[in-house]
Design a protein around this motif. Structure first.
Motif, PDB file in Angstrom:
ATOM      1  N   ARG A 172       0.857  -1.188   0.000  1.00  0.00           N
ATOM      2  CA  ARG A 172       0.000   0.000   0.000  1.00  0.00           C
ATOM      3  C   ARG A 172       0.889   1.232   0.000  1.00  0.00           C
ATOM      4  NH1 ARG A 172      -4.215  -0.309   4.363  1.00  0.00           N
ATOM      5  NH2 ARG A 172      -5.547  -1.194   2.749  1.00  0.00           N
ATOM      6  N   TYR A 173       0.763   2.045  -1.037  1.00  0.00           N
ATOM      7  CA  TYR A 173       1.627   3.213  -1.201  1.00  0.00           C
ATOM      8  C   TYR A 173       0.961   4.517  -0.775  1.00  0.00           C
ATOM      9  CZ  TYR A 173       4.673   0.137  -3.879  1.00  0.00           C
ATOM     10  OH  TYR A 173       5.499  -0.890  -4.262  1.00  0.00           O
ATOM     11  N   ASP A 174      -0.371   4.548  -0.818  1.00  0.00           N
ATOM     12  CA  ASP A 174      -1.048   5.799  -0.504  1.00  0.00           C
ATOM     13  C   ASP A 174      -2.416   5.486   0.086  1.00  0.00           C
ATOM     14  OD1 ASP A 174      -2.816   5.205  -2.684  1.00  0.00           O
ATOM     15  OD2 ASP A 174      -1.338   6.051  -4.061  1.00  0.00           O
ATOM     16  N   GLU A 175      -3.217   6.500   0.258  1.00  0.00           N
ATOM     17  CA  GLU A 175      -4.529   6.348   0.876  1.00  0.00           C
ATOM     18  C   GLU A 175      -5.646   6.234  -0.141  1.00  0.00           C
ATOM     19  OE1 GLU A 175      -4.795   6.094   4.229  1.00  0.00           O
ATOM     20  OE2 GLU A 175      -2.602   6.158   4.206  1.00  0.00           O
ATOM     21  N   SER A 176      -5.302   6.061  -1.421  1.00  0.00           N
ATOM     22  CA  SER A 176      -6.333   6.070  -2.456  1.00  0.00           C
ATOM     23  C   SER A 176      -7.237   4.837  -2.382  1.00  0.00           C
ATOM     24  CB  SER A 176      -5.685   6.156  -3.844  1.00  0.00           C
ATOM     25  OG  SER A 176      -4.841   5.044  -4.067  1.00  0.00           O
ATOM     26  N   ARG A 177      -6.717   3.754  -1.791  1.00  0.00           N
ATOM     27  CA  ARG A 177      -7.523   2.537  -1.692  1.00  0.00           C
ATOM     28  C   ARG A 177      -7.315   1.941  -0.307  1.00  0.00           C
ATOM     29  NH1 ARG A 177      -8.952  -1.790  -6.278  1.00  0.00           N
ATOM     30  NH2 ARG A 177     -10.021  -3.300  -4.970  1.00  0.00           N
ATOM     31  N   ARG A 178      -8.387   1.911   0.488  1.00  0.00           N
ATOM     32  CA  ARG A 178      -8.257   1.505   1.880  1.00  0.00           C
ATOM     33  C   ARG A 178      -8.832   0.120   2.162  1.00  0.00           C
ATOM     34  NH1 ARG A 178      -4.352   3.325   3.919  1.00  0.00           N
ATOM     35  NH2 ARG A 178      -5.141   2.739   5.956  1.00  0.00           N
ATOM     36  N   ASP A 179      -9.395  -0.556   1.152  1.00  0.00           N
ATOM     37  CA  ASP A 179      -9.890  -1.897   1.418  1.00  0.00           C
ATOM     38  C   ASP A 179      -8.704  -2.852   1.532  1.00  0.00           C
ATOM     39  OD1 ASP A 179      -9.346  -1.495  -1.289  1.00  0.00           O
ATOM     40  OD2 ASP A 179     -10.566  -3.197  -1.888  1.00  0.00           O
ATOM     41  N   GLY A 180      -8.931  -3.936   2.185  1.00  0.00           N
ATOM     42  CA  GLY A 180      -7.859  -4.907   2.341  1.00  0.00           C
ATOM     43  C   GLY A 180      -7.506  -5.117   3.808  1.00  0.00           C
ATOM     44  N   GLU A 181      -6.919  -6.280   4.079  1.00  0.00           N
ATOM     45  CA  GLU A 181      -6.518  -6.676   5.435  1.00  0.00           C
ATOM     46  C   GLU A 181      -5.021  -6.450   5.615  1.00  0.00           C
ATOM     47  OE1 GLU A 181      -5.940 -10.851   7.934  1.00  0.00           O
ATOM     48  OE2 GLU A 181      -7.142 -10.804   6.099  1.00  0.00           O
ATOM     49  N   ILE A 190       1.873  -4.098   3.914  1.00  0.00           N
ATOM     50  CA  ILE A 190       1.491  -5.174   3.005  1.00  0.00           C
ATOM     51  C   ILE A 190       0.058  -5.562   3.348  1.00  0.00           C
ATOM     52  CG2 ILE A 190       1.950  -7.531   2.239  1.00  0.00           C
ATOM     53  CD1 ILE A 190       4.850  -7.138   3.037  1.00  0.00           C
ATOM     54  N   VAL A 191      -0.799  -5.595   2.350  1.00  0.00           N
ATOM     55  CA  VAL A 191      -2.217  -5.867   2.600  1.00  0.00           C
ATOM     56  C   VAL A 191      -2.720  -6.987   1.692  1.00  0.00           C
ATOM     57  CG1 VAL A 191      -2.700  -3.518   3.365  1.00  0.00           C
ATOM     58  CG2 VAL A 191      -2.968  -4.095   0.960  1.00  0.00           C
ATOM     59  N   LEU A 192      -3.734  -7.662   2.167  1.00  0.00           N
ATOM     60  CA  LEU A 192      -4.424  -8.697   1.401  1.00  0.00           C
ATOM     61  C   LEU A 192      -5.797  -8.181   1.009  1.00  0.00           C
ATOM     62  CD1 LEU A 192      -4.933 -11.706   0.469  1.00  0.00           C
ATOM     63  CD2 LEU A 192      -5.838 -12.077   2.786  1.00  0.00           C
ATOM     64  N   VAL A 193      -6.090  -8.230  -0.268  1.00  0.00           N
ATOM     65  CA  VAL A 193      -7.423  -7.917  -0.766  1.00  0.00           C
ATOM     66  C   VAL A 193      -7.978  -9.218  -1.332  1.00  0.00           C
ATOM     67  CG1 VAL A 193      -8.814  -6.469  -2.289  1.00  0.00           C
ATOM     68  CG2 VAL A 193      -6.671  -5.583  -1.351  1.00  0.00           C
ATOM     69  N   SER A 194      -9.113  -9.674  -0.815  1.00  0.00           N
ATOM     70  CA  SER A 194      -9.585 -11.016  -1.158  1.00  0.00           C
ATOM     71  C   SER A 194     -11.097 -11.074  -1.295  1.00  0.00           C
ATOM     72  CB  SER A 194      -9.125 -12.009  -0.085  1.00  0.00           C
ATOM     73  OG  SER A 194      -9.710 -13.286  -0.280  1.00  0.00           O
ATOM     74  N   SER A 195     -11.531 -11.909  -2.221  1.00  0.00           N
ATOM     75  CA  SER A 195     -12.950 -12.242  -2.355  1.00  0.00           C
ATOM     76  C   SER A 195     -13.113 -13.762  -2.396  1.00  0.00           C
ATOM     77  CB  SER A 195     -13.524 -11.619  -3.640  1.00  0.00           C
ATOM     78  OG  SER A 195     -12.822 -12.113  -4.779  1.00  0.00           O
ATOM     79  N   VAL A 196     -12.179 -14.472  -1.760  1.00  0.00           N
ATOM     80  CA  VAL A 196     -12.162 -15.935  -1.819  1.00  0.00           C
ATOM     81  C   VAL A 196     -13.366 -16.509  -1.067  1.00  0.00           C
ATOM     82  CG1 VAL A 196     -10.907 -18.001  -1.075  1.00  0.00           C
ATOM     83  CG2 VAL A 196      -9.672 -16.082  -2.100  1.00  0.00           C
ATOM     84  N   THR A 197     -14.019 -17.453  -1.699  1.00  0.00           N
ATOM     85  CA  THR A 197     -15.095 -18.211  -1.071  1.00  0.00           C
ATOM     86  C   THR A 197     -14.775 -19.696  -1.242  1.00  0.00           C
ATOM     87  OG1 THR A 197     -16.373 -18.192  -3.130  1.00  0.00           O
ATOM     88  CG2 THR A 197     -16.824 -16.436  -1.551  1.00  0.00           C
ATOM     89  N   GLY A 198     -15.387 -20.502  -0.450  1.00  0.00           N
ATOM     90  CA  GLY A 198     -15.117 -21.933  -0.512  1.00  0.00           C
ATOM     91  C   GLY A 198     -14.085 -22.315   0.535  1.00  0.00           C
TER      92      GLY A 198
END
Length: 279
Positions: free
Chosen positions: A145-154, A254-262
């Motif tokens: 993550r380099y900036d505040e433009s995208r805050r979703d993620g773990e 370092i962030v994780l962005v995920s939509s994993v199901t199952g």
């Protein structure tokens, strides 16, 4: 008969050296892990693990049981695979700034325990990975993550960076600093140049590549100095930050962005994340 869940808990605690991390990998609680291990030890009549406030270690009996436990779990998976459904698919992207010599170790963490999941791995820049994730091409991405433009993620961990070079590399006194660097647009390139400019340090491009692997190779060859994440830096390189006048570098999340199901794919992802955090 051995309880497969208890054996799996033992293997995870032995590998991760942490009840907390093992509980996270199995999506359960520390208390549940402790209970499984206590029942396993009572059934075997042996103490397998020594646990202190700071350390978790195998006993002599635990070390002897480790490989048979792995074989036991592998046999169970092979038996169950006879009636397995179509293999699950996990498509994950990892920023190439963090991919280095530890990649085989990272992938080996899923090899011993997971079957029925096909892993698709892509390495690229952060922006490309996010675009592919948003388009549905990737199930999860591990990025800087380099900036505040995208805050979703773990949030996973914080990464340090350094100026790496070959052990015998000599920085020229008067000439501009030779850099092994990535081409534009690249966030690490921007970080390197902004940091050097803030310290009024002259520089020149000695090598331009893509990803940590290519710039690391240039640094190992003695061509230049490379800005690298510690996770991606080969052991043959040394961080020359402290013994030179090169300015310190900022850290990045370092962030994780995920939509994993199952359940199966999610289990593989959790273990990859835990292994990544441990690098």
């Amino acid at each position: 008969m051995l309880d497969p869940e208890a054996v799996e808990a033992f293997l995870l605690v032995a590998e991760l050296q942490s009840f907390t991390k093992a509980a996270g990998a199995l999506n359960t609680t520390q208390a549940a892990i402790s209970l499984r291990l206590r029942r396993l030890e009572e059934g075997l009549g042996q103490r397998l693990l020594e646990r202190t406030p700071r350390h978790v270690r195998l006993t002599v009996a635990g070390a002897h049981f480790l490989q048979p436990a792995k074989d036991y779990m592998a046999s169970g998976r092979r038996a169950a695979a006879i009636f397995a459904q179509t293999p699950a698919r996990l498509s994950i992207g990892i920023t190439h700034h963090l991919v280095g010599p530890n990649l085989p170790k990272l992938l080996s963490r899923m090899n011993e325990r997971e079957t029925g999941v096909t892993l698709h791995l892509r390495t690229a820049g952060t922006r490309e990975l996010l675009d592919r994730y948003d388009a549905g091409d990737l199930d999860a991405v591990i990025i800087l993550r380099y900036d505040e433009s995208r805050r979703d993620g773990e949030f996973l961990t914080e990464e340090r960076f350094g100026w790496f070079a070959a052990p015998d590399f000599i920085i020229p006194d008067e000439a501009p600093l030779p850099l092994a660097i990535q081409a534009e647009p690249c966030n690490l390139r921007a970080m390197a140049l902004k940091t050097l400019d803030s310290g009024s340090i002259a520089w020149r491009e000695a090598f331009v590549g893509t990803g940590a692997i290519s710039v690391s190779a240039a640094a190992e060859a003695g061509l230049a100095v490379a800005l690298l994440a510690y996770k991606a830096a080969p052991s043959q390189l040394v961080d020359i930050s402290e013994k030179t006048k090169l300015p310190p570098l900022p850290k990045r999340d370092i962030v994780l962005v995920s939509s994993v199901t199952g359940e199966r794919a999610a289990s593989v992802l959790r273990r990859l994340v835990l292994a990544f955090q441990a690098l």
